[in-house]
Scaffold this motif. Sequence first.
Motif, PDB file in Angstrom:
ATOM      1  N   ASP A 162       1.468  -1.105   0.132  1.00  0.00           N
ATOM      2  CA  ASP A 162      -0.266  -0.091   0.294  1.00  0.00           C
ATOM      3  C   ASP A 162       0.880   1.655  -0.016  1.00  0.00           C
ATOM      4  N   ASP A 165      -2.939   0.192  -8.169  1.00  0.00           N
ATOM      5  CA  ASP A 165      -3.439   0.137  -6.576  1.00  0.00           C
ATOM      6  C   ASP A 165      -2.543   0.505  -5.251  1.00  0.00           C
ATOM      7  N   GLN A 199      -7.221  -3.829  -6.141  1.00  0.00           N
ATOM      8  CA  GLN A 199      -7.582  -4.167  -6.728  1.00  0.00           C
ATOM      9  C   GLN A 199      -9.373  -2.737  -6.427  1.00  0.00           C
ATOM     10  N   GLN A 200      -9.092  -1.761  -6.296  1.00  0.00           N
ATOM     11  CA  GLN A 200     -10.276  -1.305  -5.838  1.00  0.00           C
ATOM     12  C   GLN A 200     -10.475   0.418  -6.296  1.00  0.00           C
ATOM     13  N   ARG A 201     -11.829   1.209  -6.267  1.00  0.00           N
ATOM     14  CA  ARG A 201     -11.699   2.631  -7.372  1.00  0.00           C
ATOM     15  C   ARG A 201     -13.033   3.124  -6.468  1.00  0.00           C
ATOM     16  N   ASP A 202     -12.383   3.932  -6.549  1.00  0.00           N
ATOM     17  CA  ASP A 202     -13.021   5.875  -6.033  1.00  0.00           C
ATOM     18  C   ASP A 202     -14.179   6.097  -7.352  1.00  0.00           C
ATOM     19  N   LEU A 203     -15.198   6.465  -7.506  1.00  0.00           N
ATOM     20  CA  LEU A 203     -16.234   6.603  -7.670  1.00  0.00           C
ATOM     21  C   LEU A 203     -16.935   7.990  -7.550  1.00  0.00           C
ATOM     22  N   HIS A 204     -15.863   8.577  -8.416  1.00  0.00           N
ATOM     23  CA  HIS A 204     -16.739  10.821  -7.687  1.00  0.00           C
ATOM     24  C   HIS A 204     -18.354  11.234  -8.798  1.00  0.00           C
TER      25      HIS A 204
END
Length: 321
Positions: free
Chosen positions: A209, A247, A289-294
């Motif tokens: 991380d 990531d 794997q992770q994604r932020d949605l704005h």
Amino acid sequence: MDNFLTFSIWGGVALQIVGVLPKCVEFMQTTKIPLGSTNATVWSVFLSGFSIALALFIAKWIGQFFEKWINSLPTMESNVRVVIIRVVKVVLVTIAILIGLASVGIDITVLGVFGGAIGVGLGFGLQKIASNYVSGFIILLDKSIKIGDLVNVSGVEGIVTDIKTRYTAVKAYDGSVTIIPNENFVTSSVRNTSYLLGPGRATVMMSVDYSADIDEVIELMTDIVRKQPRVLINPAPYTILTNFGADGIELTSYFWVPDPEKGTATLRSNIGRAMFREFNKRKINIPFQQRDLHIISMPEVICKVENDVPAPSKSEAKAGT
């Protein structure tokens, strides 16, 4: 061949015991078989087959004796042994056939026509077979491939277990054996891990991380690799930052082993497991794997609700008022 000789000898002994061997021979000598423009007797055909089989049997026995003698020489390399043994066996079989044919009165000069026909056949219809045979002798003589080498050819990785005149047997780690034509070892690229004796390099990659202490992680990974029994101290293993991924931060440990021909899959697995345990113990996160949605803006949505109740008629609407 061996069965034919055994049957002929013991059959003759049995016929001699019962006293019918002379009559059988006389019958075979008087019975003719039309072969082209001449008539051969059954006896002459039998003698021809028996002579050739006996000559081949003697050649085979001499070849086996010669093979045992060659294999008993400790200083001779395995590839040279295979080449010498196969050449001697081919020569012995050729001589045995010629002697067998000459012993029954067949003019061996007529084989020149037969040899020419074989040459034409090799030139047109047997090109691949001839190429594989020639390639087999090439890889044995130039020592590019040896029995016991760890190779990767034509998408197959494994250990060379046998080198025949036409093909090479490669045994994979799962125990399966792949038969590869010798031409592939000459005309295509081959990765031979055992070609040069010496250490081989392997790698293990980990991702951490962005909140982790990179210097601490690098030191930890290098120390874990250094403690493995097969890893060489000189050249010393090291770990570097290889990429800032989407990531997490990607780090790679490089190390050397003295015997790469034995494979490094188990060693790399042990190193990866040890790193995973230490990361969990020190609370070092391995990212996934992770994604932020704005959502920048939302369009105006008009909802229309409908139900199954029918609209009132005009008379009902007046009565209601």
